[in-house]
Write a protein that holds these residues in place. Structure first.
Motif, PDB file in Angstrom:
ATOM      1  N   GLU A  38       6.620  23.480  -8.954  1.00 34.99           N
ATOM      2  CA  GLU A  38       7.543  24.123  -8.249  1.00 34.99           C
ATOM      3  C   GLU A  38       7.424  23.118  -6.897  1.00 34.99           C
ATOM      4  O   GLU A  38       8.462  22.889  -6.255  1.00 34.99           O
ATOM      5  N   MET A  39       6.063  22.858  -6.670  1.00 39.29           N
ATOM      6  CA  MET A  39       6.235  21.757  -5.463  1.00 39.29           C
ATOM      7  C   MET A  39       6.914  20.567  -5.950  1.00 39.29           C
ATOM      8  O   MET A  39       7.565  20.130  -4.774  1.00 39.29           O
ATOM      9  N   LEU A  40       6.687  20.053  -6.883  1.00 40.81           N
ATOM     10  CA  LEU A  40       7.418  18.872  -7.130  1.00 40.81           C
ATOM     11  C   LEU A  40       8.839  18.957  -7.183  1.00 40.81           C
ATOM     12  O   LEU A  40       9.792  17.913  -6.901  1.00 40.81           O
ATOM     13  N   LYS A  41       9.347  20.031  -7.584  1.00 39.52           N
ATOM     14  CA  LYS A  41      10.888  20.232  -7.603  1.00 39.52           C
ATOM     15  C   LYS A  41      11.443  20.255  -6.333  1.00 39.52           C
ATOM     16  O   LYS A  41      12.410  19.634  -6.011  1.00 39.52           O
ATOM     17  N   GLU A  42      10.828  20.797  -5.427  1.00 41.01           N
ATOM     18  CA  GLU A  42      11.092  20.776  -3.905  1.00 41.01           C
ATOM     19  C   GLU A  42      10.789  19.290  -3.392  1.00 41.01           C
ATOM     20  O   GLU A  42      11.910  18.775  -2.596  1.00 41.01           O
ATOM     21  N   VAL A  43       9.951  18.633  -3.625  1.00 38.95           N
ATOM     22  CA  VAL A  43       9.844  17.151  -3.354  1.00 38.95           C
ATOM     23  C   VAL A  43      10.850  16.330  -3.814  1.00 38.95           C
ATOM     24  O   VAL A  43      11.496  15.482  -3.189  1.00 38.95           O
ATOM     25  N   ARG A  44      11.147  16.437  -5.217  1.00 42.89           N
ATOM     26  CA  ARG A  44      12.317  15.668  -5.682  1.00 42.89           C
ATOM     27  C   ARG A  44      13.624  15.981  -5.251  1.00 42.89           C
ATOM     28  O   ARG A  44      14.619  15.095  -4.959  1.00 42.89           O
ATOM     29  N   GLN A  45      14.022  17.225  -4.773  1.00 44.30           N
ATOM     30  CA  GLN A  45      15.255  17.653  -4.071  1.00 44.30           C
ATOM     31  C   GLN A  45      15.072  16.979  -2.756  1.00 44.30           C
ATOM     32  O   GLN A  45      16.537  16.393  -2.499  1.00 44.30           O
ATOM     33  N   HIS A  46      14.362  16.556  -2.202  1.00 47.84           N
ATOM     34  CA  HIS A  46      14.383  16.121  -0.909  1.00 47.84           C
ATOM     35  C   HIS A  46      14.052  14.546  -1.017  1.00 47.84           C
ATOM     36  O   HIS A  46      14.904  13.817   0.035  1.00 47.84           O
ATOM     37  N   PHE A  47      13.451  14.127  -1.902  1.00 48.98           N
ATOM     38  CA  PHE A  47      13.284  12.666  -2.135  1.00 48.98           C
ATOM     39  C   PHE A  47      13.610  12.135  -3.518  1.00 48.98           C
ATOM     40  O   PHE A  47      12.560  12.121  -4.174  1.00 48.98           O
TER      41      PHE A  47
ATOM     42  N   VAL B 207       0.772  -1.081  -0.032  1.00 47.67           N
ATOM     43  CA  VAL B 207      -0.020  -0.019   0.128  1.00 47.67           C
ATOM     44  C   VAL B 207       0.884   1.265  -0.073  1.00 47.67           C
ATOM     45  O   VAL B 207       1.996   1.227   0.465  1.00 47.67           O
ATOM     46  N   GLY B 208       0.495   2.214  -0.416  1.00 41.43           N
ATOM     47  CA  GLY B 208       0.787   3.748  -0.473  1.00 41.43           C
ATOM     48  C   GLY B 208      -0.098   4.645   0.146  1.00 41.43           C
ATOM     49  O   GLY B 208      -0.997   3.899   0.947  1.00 41.43           O
ATOM     50  N   ILE B 209       0.140   5.854   0.240  1.00 40.91           N
ATOM     51  CA  ILE B 209      -0.512   6.870   1.006  1.00 40.91           C
ATOM     52  C   ILE B 209      -0.835   7.901   0.113  1.00 40.91           C
ATOM     53  O   ILE B 209      -0.072   8.346  -0.878  1.00 40.91           O
ATOM     54  N   SER B 210      -2.056   8.611   0.242  1.00 36.78           N
ATOM     55  CA  SER B 210      -2.293   9.600  -0.623  1.00 36.78           C
ATOM     56  C   SER B 210      -2.247  10.948   0.365  1.00 36.78           C
ATOM     57  O   SER B 210      -2.855  10.796   1.640  1.00 36.78           O
ATOM     58  N   ILE B 211      -1.557  11.871   0.183  1.00 37.36           N
ATOM     59  CA  ILE B 211      -1.394  13.224   0.714  1.00 37.36           C
ATOM     60  C   ILE B 211      -1.852  14.257  -0.199  1.00 37.36           C
ATOM     61  O   ILE B 211      -1.845  14.791  -1.041  1.00 37.36           O
ATOM     62  N   GLY B 212      -2.860  14.999   0.518  1.00 37.05           N
ATOM     63  CA  GLY B 212      -3.610  16.005   0.085  1.00 37.05           C
ATOM     64  C   GLY B 212      -2.813  17.210   0.079  1.00 37.05           C
ATOM     65  O   GLY B 212      -1.628  17.403   0.503  1.00 37.05           O
ATOM     66  N   LEU B 213      -3.433  18.324  -0.759  1.00 34.23           N
ATOM     67  CA  LEU B 213      -2.547  19.419  -0.945  1.00 34.23           C
ATOM     68  C   LEU B 213      -2.537  20.267   0.796  1.00 34.23           C
ATOM     69  O   LEU B 213      -3.214  20.050   1.342  1.00 34.23           O
ATOM     70  N   GLN B 214      -0.916  20.798   0.700  1.00 32.77           N
ATOM     71  CA  GLN B 214      -0.741  21.130   2.207  1.00 32.77           C
ATOM     72  C   GLN B 214      -0.408  22.766   2.228  1.00 32.77           C
ATOM     73  O   GLN B 214      -0.186  23.382   0.983  1.00 32.77           O
ATOM     74  N   PRO B 215      -0.635  23.413   3.341  1.00 36.03           N
ATOM     75  CA  PRO B 215      -0.578  24.749   3.531  1.00 36.03           C
ATOM     76  C   PRO B 215       0.797  25.275   2.915  1.00 36.03           C
ATOM     77  O   PRO B 215       0.872  26.571   2.329  1.00 36.03           O
ATOM     78  N   THR B 216       1.921  24.557   3.253  1.00 39.83           N
ATOM     79  CA  THR B 216       3.433  25.126   3.172  1.00 39.83           C
ATOM     80  C   THR B 216       3.935  23.828   2.583  1.00 39.83           C
ATOM     81  O   THR B 216       3.588  22.460   2.985  1.00 39.83           O
ATOM     82  N   ILE B 217       5.140  24.265   1.795  1.00 38.95           N
ATOM     83  CA  ILE B 217       5.964  22.961   1.419  1.00 38.95           C
ATOM     84  C   ILE B 217       6.474  22.355   2.572  1.00 38.95           C
ATOM     85  O   ILE B 217       6.834  21.097   2.554  1.00 38.95           O
ATOM     86  N   LYS B 218       6.920  23.048   3.669  1.00 39.62           N
ATOM     87  CA  LYS B 218       7.504  22.353   4.615  1.00 39.62           C
ATOM     88  C   LYS B 218       6.349  21.224   5.355  1.00 39.62           C
ATOM     89  O   LYS B 218       6.890  19.923   5.835  1.00 39.62           O
ATOM     90  N   GLU B 219       5.214  21.841   5.539  1.00 42.14           N
ATOM     91  CA  GLU B 219       4.482  20.567   6.020  1.00 42.14           C
ATOM     92  C   GLU B 219       4.093  19.405   5.034  1.00 42.14           C
ATOM     93  O   GLU B 219       3.889  18.261   5.509  1.00 42.14           O
ATOM     94  N   LEU B 220       4.249  19.470   3.694  1.00 45.14           N
ATOM     95  CA  LEU B 220       4.188  18.827   2.614  1.00 45.14           C
ATOM     96  C   LEU B 220       5.328  17.442   2.925  1.00 45.14           C
ATOM     97  O   LEU B 220       5.136  16.391   3.044  1.00 45.14           O
ATOM     98  N   LEU B 221       6.284  18.191   2.928  1.00 47.44           N
ATOM     99  CA  LEU B 221       7.902  17.382   3.188  1.00 47.44           C
ATOM    100  C   LEU B 221       7.652  16.491   4.381  1.00 47.44           C
ATOM    101  O   LEU B 221       8.176  15.560   4.590  1.00 47.44           O
ATOM    102  N   ASP B 222       7.262  17.409   5.745  1.00 45.07           N
ATOM    103  CA  ASP B 222       6.884  16.576   7.038  1.00 45.07           C
ATOM    104  C   ASP B 222       6.125  15.271   6.730  1.00 45.07           C
ATOM    105  O   ASP B 222       6.594  14.189   7.167  1.00 45.07           O
ATOM    106  N   LYS B 223       5.104  15.459   6.096  1.00 45.93           N
ATOM    107  CA  LYS B 223       4.093  14.438   6.026  1.00 45.93           C
ATOM    108  C   LYS B 223       4.768  13.114   5.145  1.00 45.93           C
ATOM    109  O   LYS B 223       4.481  11.824   5.386  1.00 45.93           O
TER     110      LYS B 223
END
Length: 370
Positions: free
Chosen positions: A172-181, A133-149
């Motif tokens: 832009e959101m995915l750029k940040e995500v891919r930089q960290h993951f 199983v995977g997990i679905s993460i909804g839109l978050q108020p900030t990129i930090k909150e998204l990365l933490d989740k």
């Protein structure tokens, strides 16, 4: 499969966290639990998945109630059922309203499996003893909150991450995500937030090596998705566009997608979900099981469905505690290192906690059978 009565419970549960998509934010989930009881006291359970507002499909909690009370349950009251597959045939004269149909068909499947003293997974032809199983993460108020989740989900062991996107919250959101993951399996879900005017923009997603983009264009479209798939490398997964086996056949023949998300509620029940699964397997198209923020009964049905052999990609059946302070089943659905153990008890494999269900229930009705 003689049924003595059907109990219809209208329940309301509060999500731990608001869930945001391109359509809006939801924290309260109102739904129906359908309980089918036979003369020997066996109880089968189904769960409705339509939301209060028609943002996902045209169905809502109120339309589900109307269809169950005024059409679907009366059809069963005057019919003989030898096997759960019969329900699909009996409901065929009723156009669409797939979520209402699936909710009661699920109860019949659970009842049947308990009568046969076998797990629901076995009753439908499932083979797996564990599911990814995977997990679905909804839109978050900030990129930090998204990365933490995302970090928390990966620490728990989920096998892939699904992120909601919409114009202005994508590249832009995915750029940040891919930089960290950089190597994490990631897919994105657009919930029909784009049009063909966004082809050049959507082509930018190819840089992120995504597993797929789910339903980027209109909810009822197959043709435009075929055009888009030819323009982008990222595999398209169809969700809202696939409401039947016929839809799946057209989409695959047109080249509208490379992956299909099968949701029991969206396609009208387990019977039709199995048929879509079998066709996709024949055509070499991967499928996975999507989620609708279900409580425990709905999650149990998703677990059983995912044991079919062509569910090759991790689904959205995250653990109960990821969404609910308290679920209505025991034990609750538990994910360990991204895996769920398929229950071996008869039926859905989980017991419904009557005290919890009663506490979450705002109203109930009983329909008797001859």
């Amino acid at each position: 499969m003689a049924i003595e009565r059907i109990n219809l419970y209208k329940a309301n549960m509060r999500l731990k966290n608001p869930f945001q998509t391109s359509f809006g934010v939801m924290q309260e989930k109102e739904f129906f639990v359908i309980e089918a009881i036979d003369h020997d006291g066996n109880r089968g359970y189904g769960e409705s998945v339509a939301f209060r507002s028609p943002w996902y499909t045209e169905e809502t909690v109120k339309t589900t109630e109307h269809m169950l009370e005024d059409f679907l349950i009366p059809i069963l009251q005057k019919s003989e059922i030898d096997h759960p597959n019969d329900v699909f045939r009996l409901f065929r004269p009723i156009k669409r309203n797939n979520m209402a149909k699936a909710s009661i068909e699920g109860a019949i499947w659970d009842l049947y499996a308990k009568q046969q003293n076998i797990p629901l997974a076995k009753a439908i032809g499932g083979e797996k003893t564990t599911i990814e199983v995977g997990i679905s993460i909804g839109l978050q108020p900030t990129i930090k909150e998204l990365l933490d989740k995302i970090e928390a989900a990966l620490a728990t062991g989920y096998k892939r991450i699904k992120l909601k996107i919409k114009p202005g919250q994508d590249i832009e959101m995915l750029k940040e995500v891919r930089q960290h993951f950089p190597v994490t399996p990631i897919m994105v879900d657009a919930n029909s937030a784009y049009t063909l005017e966004d082809v050049d923009h959507l082509r930018k997603l190819d840089a992120f090596q995504l597993m797929m983009i789910e339903q980027p264009l209109a909810h009822d479209d197959i043709v435009d998705h075929a055009f888009l798939q030819k323009k982008i490398e990222t595999p398209i997964c169809l969700d809202e566009s696939i409401n039947s086996l016929d839809d799946a056949k057209r989409a695959i023949q047109l080249g509208s997608c490379k992956v299909i998300n099968i949701k029991i509620g969206r396609v009208g029940g387990i019977y039709e979900a199995k048929r879509i699964h079998d066709y996709c397997k024949e055509m070499g198209v991967d499928v996975w099981c999507g989620g609708m923020l279900e409580a425990g009964i709905g999650r149990a049905h998703n677990i059983a469905l995912t044991t079919l052999s062509n569910f090759t990609l991790p689904g959205d059946t995250a653990g109960s505690s990821n969404y609910w302070y308290e679920d209505i089943i025991q034990p609750e659905v538990i994910v360990e290192q991204g895996l769920i153990q398929v229950p071996t008890k008869p039926g859905i494999g989980f017991d419904v906690k009557e005290e919890s269900l009663n506490r979450f229930t705002s109203s109930s009705k009983t329909f008797t059978f001859n």
